[in-house]
Design a protein around this motif. Structure first.
Motif, PDB file in Angstrom:
ATOM      1  N   ASP A  77      -1.912   2.609  -5.745  1.00  9.70           N
ATOM      2  CA  ASP A  77      -2.639   1.334  -5.824  1.00  9.70           C
ATOM      3  C   ASP A  77      -2.146   0.495  -6.999  1.00  9.70           C
ATOM      4  OD1 ASP A  77      -3.975   2.030  -3.568  1.00  9.70           O
ATOM      5  OD2 ASP A  77      -5.967   2.084  -4.454  1.00  9.70           O
ATOM      6  N   LEU A  78      -0.828   0.369  -7.056  1.00  7.75           N
ATOM      7  CA  LEU A  78      -0.200  -0.512  -8.033  1.00  7.75           C
ATOM      8  C   LEU A  78      -0.643  -1.949  -7.815  1.00  7.75           C
ATOM      9  CD1 LEU A  78       1.966  -1.284 -10.155  1.00  7.75           C
ATOM     10  CD2 LEU A  78       3.675  -1.112  -8.334  1.00  7.75           C
ATOM     11  N   LEU A  79      -0.942  -2.295  -6.569  1.00  9.09           N
ATOM     12  CA  LEU A  79      -1.388  -3.640  -6.226  1.00  9.09           C
ATOM     13  C   LEU A  79      -2.225  -3.579  -4.958  1.00  9.09           C
ATOM     14  CD1 LEU A  79       1.703  -5.605  -4.769  1.00  9.09           C
ATOM     15  CD2 LEU A  79       1.250  -3.180  -4.513  1.00  9.09           C
ATOM     16  N   GLU A  80      -2.643  -4.735  -4.493  1.00  7.88           N
ATOM     17  CA  GLU A  80      -3.368  -4.843  -3.228  1.00  7.88           C
ATOM     18  C   GLU A  80      -3.039  -6.201  -2.624  1.00  7.88           C
ATOM     19  OE1 GLU A  80      -7.698  -6.547  -4.380  1.00  7.88           O
ATOM     20  OE2 GLU A  80      -7.375  -4.450  -4.963  1.00  7.88           O
ATOM     21  N   ALA A  81      -3.579  -6.480  -1.458  1.00 10.97           N
ATOM     22  CA  ALA A  81      -3.323  -7.762  -0.805  1.00 10.97           C
ATOM     23  C   ALA A  81      -3.737  -8.906  -1.725  1.00 10.97           C
ATOM     24  CB  ALA A  81      -4.083  -7.840   0.517  1.00 10.97           C
ATOM     25  N   GLY A  82      -2.897  -9.930  -1.809  1.00 11.11           N
ATOM     26  CA  GLY A  82      -3.222 -11.092  -2.621  1.00 11.11           C
ATOM     27  C   GLY A  82      -2.571 -11.102  -3.988  1.00 11.11           C
ATOM     28  N   VAL A 104       3.733   7.025  -6.845  1.00  9.86           N
ATOM     29  CA  VAL A 104       3.287   7.547  -5.544  1.00  9.86           C
ATOM     30  C   VAL A 104       2.465   6.464  -4.851  1.00  9.86           C
ATOM     31  CG1 VAL A 104       3.304   9.985  -6.219  1.00  9.86           C
ATOM     32  CG2 VAL A 104       1.218   8.630  -6.542  1.00  9.86           C
ATOM     33  N   TRP A 105       2.495   6.503  -3.515  1.00 13.05           N
ATOM     34  CA  TRP A 105       1.820   5.474  -2.724  1.00 13.05           C
ATOM     35  C   TRP A 105       0.309   5.683  -2.718  1.00 13.05           C
ATOM     36  CZ3 TRP A 105       4.597   1.428  -1.125  1.00 13.05           C
ATOM     37  CH2 TRP A 105       5.972   1.588  -0.973  1.00 13.05           C
ATOM     38  N   GLY A 106      -0.435   4.564  -2.777  1.00 14.16           N
ATOM     39  CA  GLY A 106      -1.880   4.573  -2.590  1.00 14.16           C
ATOM     40  C   GLY A 106      -2.253   3.795  -1.346  1.00 14.16           C
ATOM     41  N   ASN A 107      -3.510   3.865  -0.943  1.00 10.67           N
ATOM     42  CA  ASN A 107      -3.929   3.197   0.288  1.00 10.67           C
ATOM     43  C   ASN A 107      -3.810   1.679   0.195  1.00 10.67           C
ATOM     44  OD1 ASN A 107      -6.197   3.876  -1.577  1.00 10.67           O
ATOM     45  ND2 ASN A 107      -7.342   2.503  -0.226  1.00 10.67           N
ATOM     46  N   ASN A 108      -4.105   1.085  -0.969  1.00 12.71           N
ATOM     47  CA  ASN A 108      -4.026  -0.372  -1.087  1.00 12.71           C
ATOM     48  C   ASN A 108      -2.594  -0.883  -1.180  1.00 12.71           C
ATOM     49  OD1 ASN A 108      -6.990   0.125  -2.661  1.00 12.71           O
ATOM     50  ND2 ASN A 108      -6.877  -1.550  -1.195  1.00 12.71           N
ATOM     51  N   ASP A 109      -1.658  -0.029  -1.557  1.00 16.36           N
ATOM     52  CA  ASP A 109      -0.250  -0.427  -1.548  1.00 16.36           C
ATOM     53  C   ASP A 109       0.220  -0.742  -0.135  1.00 16.36           C
ATOM     54  OD1 ASP A 109       0.193   0.011  -4.369  1.00 16.36           O
ATOM     55  OD2 ASP A 109       0.140   2.158  -3.950  1.00 16.36           O
ATOM     56  N   GLU A 110      -0.477  -0.192   0.852  1.00 14.18           N
ATOM     57  CA  GLU A 110      -0.099  -0.413   2.243  1.00 14.18           C
ATOM     58  C   GLU A 110      -0.535  -1.793   2.742  1.00 14.18           C
ATOM     59  OE1 GLU A 110       1.631   1.812   3.826  1.00 14.18           O
ATOM     60  OE2 GLU A 110       1.387   3.586   2.553  1.00 14.18           O
TER      61      GLU A 110
END
Length: 247
Positions: A77-82, A104-110
Motif C-alpha cells: 500500500d505504497l499508494l492508492e487510487a488518486g 511487496v504488493w498491497g491490496n491498494n497498490d492494485e
C-alpha cells in the motif's frame, strides 16, 4: 444549550486530535537478539514502512533516522487510487536515499495501473519481491528476504534456503501466519490492518499492531504510516520502524 455547545466543542476537539494523530511521524526502535546469528549480521538495521497511501513521506521522519540503515522495506500500500505521480516519485526519492529499497504488493497498490507502478519502482532502483526471494550479503554473511502476497502458494520453495537467517515480508498478517509454518522465518513483517485506525477503548475493526512472538519467530504488524478513507486516527497511532538485528 450550554451543554449542547459543550458537546459540539468536545466533538470538534476530538476530530482535530484524530486528524493530528493521523499525520504524526513516529519511529519505533525494535532491538531483537538471536543466538544463531552470523557475526557479519550483528547490528543489521531495517527501516520498515507500510501503508503510506496518500501521505507524503515527511522530511521530519527521515531526519529521525540518525544512524544509517542497511535496507528499507515497503510493506505494501505504497499508494492508492488518486495518488499523483509527483507524490509517488517524491516518496520514492526520500526512501531510496536511505538504503536499497525492497517492496511487496498491497491490496491498494492494485487500484492503479500495475505496469505503471512497477515501471516507476524499477526506475528508482526498488526491488520488487513477489513470490520471490533476495539474498543480501553483509561482511561475508547473508540474510534472506522472502516477499509474498495473497498467491503465496506460487512461491518456488526450491529457491529458499532454510538454513539462512530469513525475513518474511507480506502486506497481510494472515498470509504471514499461513506461510510461516512452511518457511519458518526468524522475523516477519506485515501491515494492512492500520491497527484498526479508529479504536474505541480496546475495540477496533482490526487487531492493534505490534511486535508479537508467533510460530517460533518474531512477527511485526505495523499500524502503518498513512490512513485509508478518512485521515483520522484514534487509539491506533501511526508507526514506522527500525528493526535492529543483534547477536
Amino acid at each position: 444549550m450550554f451543554y449542547l455547545y459543550l458537546v459540539i466543542a468536545a466533538g470538534v476537539l476530538l476530530l482535530f486530535y484524530m486528524f493530528i494523530e493521523a499525520f504524526r511521524n513516529r519511529l519505533i526502535h525494535h532491538p531483537l537478539t538471536f543466538e544463531e546469528l552470523p557475526e557479519g549480521l550483528n547490528s543489521f538495521r531495517i527501516f520498515f514502512i507500510s501503508d503510506i497511501h496518500k501521505r507524503r513521506v515527511s522530511e521530519r521522519l527521515i531526519n529521525k533516522l540518525t544512524k544509517p540503515v542497511d535496507i528499507v522495506i515497503i510493506g505494501g500500500d505504497l499508494l492508492e487510487a488518486g495518488v499523483k505521480q509527483e507524490r509517488l516519485e517524491e516518496n520514492l526519492r526520500q526512501l531510496t536515499k536511505l538504503a536499497p529499497v525492497y517492496f511487496v504488493w498491497g491490496n491498494n497498490d492494485e487500484e492503479v495501473n500495475k505496469q505503471w507502478l512497477e515501471t516507476t519502482l524499477l526506475r528508482h532502483g526498488v526491488t520488487i519481491l513477489s513470490q520471490s526471494s533476495e539474498i543480501i550479503t553483509k561482511s561475508e554473511s547473508r540474510i534472506q528476504l522472502i516477499g509474498i502476497d495473497e498467491e503465496y502458494e506460487q512461491l518456488d520453495q526450491r529457491e529458499i534456503n532454510n538454513e539462512m537467517f530469513t525475513v518474511l515480508i507480506s502486506h497481510y498478517p494472515d498470509i504471514i501466519r499461513e506461510a510461516s509454518s512452511m518457511l519458518s522465518p526468524e522475523l516477519s513483517l506485515s501491515g494492512h490492518t492500520h491497527g484498526g485506525q479508529i479504536r474505541l477503548i480496546r475495540f477496533g475493526i482490526a487487531e492493534l499492531g505490534g511486535m508479537k512472538r508467533e510460530n517460533g519467530g518474531w512477527h511485526l504488524i505495523s499500524n502503518g504510516y498513512g490512513t485509508t478513507k478518512l485521515p483520522l486516527r484514534l487509539g491506533a497511532p501511526q508507526q514506522t520502524h527500525i528493526i535492529e538485528i543483534k547477536k
